[in-house]
Design a protein around this motif. Structure first.
Motif, PDB file in Angstrom:
ATOM      1  N   LEU A 147      19.624 -24.355   8.501  1.00 26.22           N
ATOM      2  CA  LEU A 147      20.946 -24.530   9.091  1.00 26.22           C
ATOM      3  C   LEU A 147      21.091 -25.964   9.575  1.00 26.22           C
ATOM      4  CD1 LEU A 147      21.330 -21.250  11.180  1.00 26.22           C
ATOM      5  CD2 LEU A 147      22.611 -21.895   9.150  1.00 26.22           C
ATOM      6  N   ASP A 176      21.611 -28.938  11.820  1.00 26.84           N
ATOM      7  CA  ASP A 176      21.532 -29.067  13.280  1.00 26.84           C
ATOM      8  C   ASP A 176      22.026 -30.457  13.662  1.00 26.84           C
ATOM      9  OD1 ASP A 176      20.992 -28.738  15.939  1.00 26.84           O
ATOM     10  OD2 ASP A 176      18.809 -28.849  15.752  1.00 26.84           O
ATOM     11  N   GLY A 228      24.641 -30.849  15.847  1.00 27.33           N
ATOM     12  CA  GLY A 228      25.375 -30.758  17.103  1.00 27.33           C
ATOM     13  C   GLY A 228      24.829 -31.700  18.157  1.00 27.33           C
ATOM     14  N   ARG A 283      23.902 -17.837  15.746  1.00 26.67           N
ATOM     15  CA  ARG A 283      23.840 -18.803  14.647  1.00 26.67           C
ATOM     16  C   ARG A 283      22.546 -18.684  13.832  1.00 26.67           C
ATOM     17  NH1 ARG A 283      24.110 -25.198  13.984  1.00 26.67           N
ATOM     18  NH2 ARG A 283      24.894 -25.140  11.866  1.00 26.67           N
ATOM     19  N   ASP A 303      25.437 -19.085   9.163  1.00 28.39           N
ATOM     20  CA  ASP A 303      26.710 -19.782   9.328  1.00 28.39           C
ATOM     21  C   ASP A 303      27.807 -19.006   8.613  1.00 28.39           C
ATOM     22  OD1 ASP A 303      26.200 -21.889  11.012  1.00 28.39           O
ATOM     23  OD2 ASP A 303      25.665 -23.290   9.404  1.00 28.39           O
ATOM     24  N   ARG A 305      36.305 -19.480  12.869  1.00 29.96           N
ATOM     25  CA  ARG A 305      35.613 -20.312  13.853  1.00 29.96           C
ATOM     26  C   ARG A 305      35.077 -19.430  14.980  1.00 29.96           C
ATOM     27  NH1 ARG A 305      38.024 -25.350  17.387  1.00 29.96           N
ATOM     28  NH2 ARG A 305      39.230 -23.664  18.345  1.00 29.96           N
ATOM     29  N   GLN A 325      28.719 -24.965  15.872  1.00 32.65           N
ATOM     30  CA  GLN A 325      28.073 -26.058  15.143  1.00 32.65           C
ATOM     31  C   GLN A 325      27.957 -27.329  15.972  1.00 32.65           C
ATOM     32  OE1 GLN A 325      30.437 -24.149  14.042  1.00 32.65           O
ATOM     33  NE2 GLN A 325      29.750 -23.185  12.133  1.00 32.65           N
ATOM     34  N   ASP A 326      28.751 -27.424  17.047  1.00 23.26           N
ATOM     35  CA  ASP A 326      28.717 -28.629  17.874  1.00 23.26           C
ATOM     36  C   ASP A 326      27.612 -28.586  18.928  1.00 23.26           C
ATOM     37  OD1 ASP A 326      30.819 -29.562  16.429  1.00 23.26           O
ATOM     38  OD2 ASP A 326      32.363 -29.103  17.924  1.00 23.26           O
ATOM     39  N   LEU A 339      21.158 -26.840  18.268  1.00 23.56           N
ATOM     40  CA  LEU A 339      20.775 -25.497  17.851  1.00 23.56           C
ATOM     41  C   LEU A 339      19.736 -24.872  18.772  1.00 23.56           C
ATOM     42  CD1 LEU A 339      21.278 -23.336  15.727  1.00 23.56           C
ATOM     43  CD2 LEU A 339      19.463 -24.348  14.335  1.00 23.56           C
TER      44      LEU A 339
END
Length: 585
Positions: free
Chosen positions: A326, A328, A330, A389, A392, A397, A406-407, A410
């Motif tokens: 995923l 990362d 963020g 998470r 995804d 959203r 996503q921000d 992680l």
């Protein structure tokens, strides 16, 4: 088997892992050159002794040459030991770093990768395949270079001494080349099949030992044993094919060596009688041929070892190059997370366009408890998986405190979302280690305080060794309820802003229910909670109940509101909960 050209770019990548140990690599190559240069010296000294010092009865010079030969033998032995030790040390150092890199990659891969990749296959990549890469250093490229240099050094001396005698001696070599090619191809195919069989064995054994309860409960031992026997049979056949090739090749090499020696003696003896070749040269050539055939016997085998190491490295690098982690990227910290959850028109599919969640929209305020209700396969567990998470989403959203998932960083996001699963997984280790997950930042005092809040402290103290009581693999030494309570302590200890309870009380006996309910109340106090449960007391107290069916939200509201609607939830309630007195009607 697909025919593949030797991949030098792949070899270069393997050797990039040796960069931190380049001094040892250069030292091994330096020793390779020295050993190649030293190898022909001793036969040459024997030739010199026979032709010059023995013939002329120079006893003092003969003694000096003998001492030099003994010294050379000792030096060569020490250098070979050093060469072998350094190459093996280099290989072990590389695979140590490579195994760390692979494991670091594997634990960060998303769950979709594990959904379709057998765990036994990943075990093979992390252990067996990486171990094979060690052979690239210990028995592969460096060793091959050493043997090739020695062969060229010996051939150079032989041609210098007598090129005609050398050509006569090497006349059977075309047969050796053909035999070596056949051997290399045969063993290469067999080793490919062995690798595939090992991966299949690992995957099968791991899967069936993990599911041994199901195998025994359904009396499937004989059927599964039959499958294992077939896989094991393929492994045996692949190994026997390789053994067959070895059994033919090495006797053929010995025969070719005998023919070479015979031709050399036949032709050389005539030249000795005619004083065209000295006796010392004949003796030296016998030694040269033996030294020449020694690396030739195993050179093809080393090429196969190198090729198998390359195949293994290709598989390992496929794992390292996997882009299924995923992202990362963020930058937002989750340390001050309040726990407001927003799902905005969320669509999610595990595979392509087969959506298991369809247009999911709901909102949870900080501190609220949201209950998810629905039949098996309705999407309840998927919702909590994407909230944490682990996957995804494809459309829509998901926000926490108004910030898209996503921000967030992680690791911080997951540290603030606590999970208590239905199937509690405990590792082999102590109770204390399972609660803290070996986090050194968590003190025993914190663990004991959390256990007291849950109501487990006294029980743990009653275990032999207390918090140091050894928990066997998957927690087999504890009851289901005890494992569940330990997972509650673990969740409470990490003080999450959002708590996920995935059917966390479904496996608990009635006697433990009061303790479980007390633990749940402590856990969800002041936290946003997402609850999947069949316990009526948990559902009735939820601020919102989301009723799911085939990935869609059918109804949303409080317990009383949904009952009044006499819709989907009322039907579920009537079917599942009507006989219970835990909830008011």
């Amino acid at each position: 088997m697909e025919k593949r050209v030797f991949d030098f770019s792949l070899l270069k990548r393997v050797f990039s892992f040796a960069a931190p140990y380049r001094r040892y690599f250069y030292l091994s190559m330096f020793l390779t050159v020295l050993l190649a240069l030293i190898s022909p010296v001793r036969p040459f000294l024997i030739q010199l002794s026979v032709d010059k010092y023995i013939t002329n009865q120079w006893a003092q010079m003969l003694l000096i040459v003998t001492i030099i030969q003994i010294g050379l033998l000792l030096v060569e032995t020490a250098m070979r030991f050093l060469f072998s030790f350094i190459t093996n040390w280099l290989g072990q150092s590389v695979i140590k770093d490579l195994r760390l890199a692979v494991y670091r990659k594997v634990v960060k891969l998303n769950l979709a990768f594990f959904d379709r990749t057998p765990i036994g296959t990943l075990t093979t990549r992390t252990i067996n395949d990486i171990e094979a890469i060690n052979d690239i250093f210990s028995e592969g490229i460096i060793s091959i270079v050493a043997d090739v240099l020695m062969i060229f050094a010996i051939l150079g001396v032989m041609f210098y001494e007598d090129w005609r005698l050398t050509l006569i001696s090497l006349s059977p070599f075309p047969v050796l080349i053909l035999a070596t090619y056949w051997f290399k191809e045969s063993v290469n195919k067999s080793f490919h099949r062995v690798r595939n069989a090992v991966a299949a064995l690992n995957a099968f054994v791991q899967e069936h030992l993990t599911g041994i309860l199901i195998v025994q409960a359904f009396s499937a031992e004989h059927r599964e044993f039959g499958k294992f026997r077939n896989i094991n049979k393929d492994h045996r056949k692949a190994n026997i094919d390789a053994i067959f090739a070895y059994s033919i090749f090495f006797p053929v090499v010995e025969i070719i060596l005998a023919i070479s020696l015979g031709l050399m003696v036949w032709w050389g003896s005539n030249k000795v009688l005619n004083y065209e070749v000295t006796q010392g040269v004949m003796i030296a050539f016998i030694m040269y041929l033996n030294m020449l055939f020694r690396p030739l016997r195993i050179l093809a085998d080393k090429f196969n070892t190198l090729q198998m190491g390359m195949v293994a490295s290709e598989r390992v690098f496929k794992v390292l190059d996997s882009e299924e982690s995923l992202p990362d990227n963020g930058t937002h910290s989750a340390k001050d997370m309040k726990g407001a959850i927003d799902f905005e028109h969320v669509w999610f599919a595990y595979k392509e366009e087969r959506y298991v969640l369809k247009d999911i929209t709901f909102h949870a305020k900080p501190g609220q408890t949201i209950a998810l209700v629905g039949h098996t396969g309705s999407g309840k567990t998927t919702i909590i998986s994407i909230l944490n998470r682990l996957y995804d989403i494809q459309k829509g959203r998901i926000c926490i405190d108004g910030i898209p998932l996503q921000d967030y960083k992680l690791d911080e996001l997951r540290s603030r979302v606590g999970v208590v699963l239905q199937d509690v997984f405990l590792f082999a280790g102590s109770v204390y280690e399972n609660i803290t997950l070996r986090n050194p930042a968590i003190s025993r005092e914190q663990v004991e305080h959390a256990a007291k809040l849950i109501g487990m402290h006294e029980f743990i103290l009653q275990l032999p060794g207390g918090y140091d009581f050894p928990v066997m693999e998957r927690g087999s030494t504890l009851s289901l309820g005890q494992r569940q309570l330990i997972s509650f302590i673990r969740a409470l200890l990490y003080n999450p802003a959002i708590l996920i309870l995935d059917e966390a009380t479904s496996s608990v006996d009635t006697e433990s229910e009061m303790l479980i309910q007390h633990a749940i109340e402590k856990l969800i106090a002041g936290r946003t909670a997402i609850v999947i449960a069949h316990r009526l007391s948990t559902i009735s107290k939820a601020d919102q109940i989301i009723v799911l069916d085939k990935g869609e939200i059918k109804e949303l509201g409080t317990h009383e509101e949904l009952l009044k609607q006499e819709g989907y939830y009322h039907k579920l309630y009537t079917m599942q909960f009507a006989s219970s007195q835990a909830l008011p009607n």
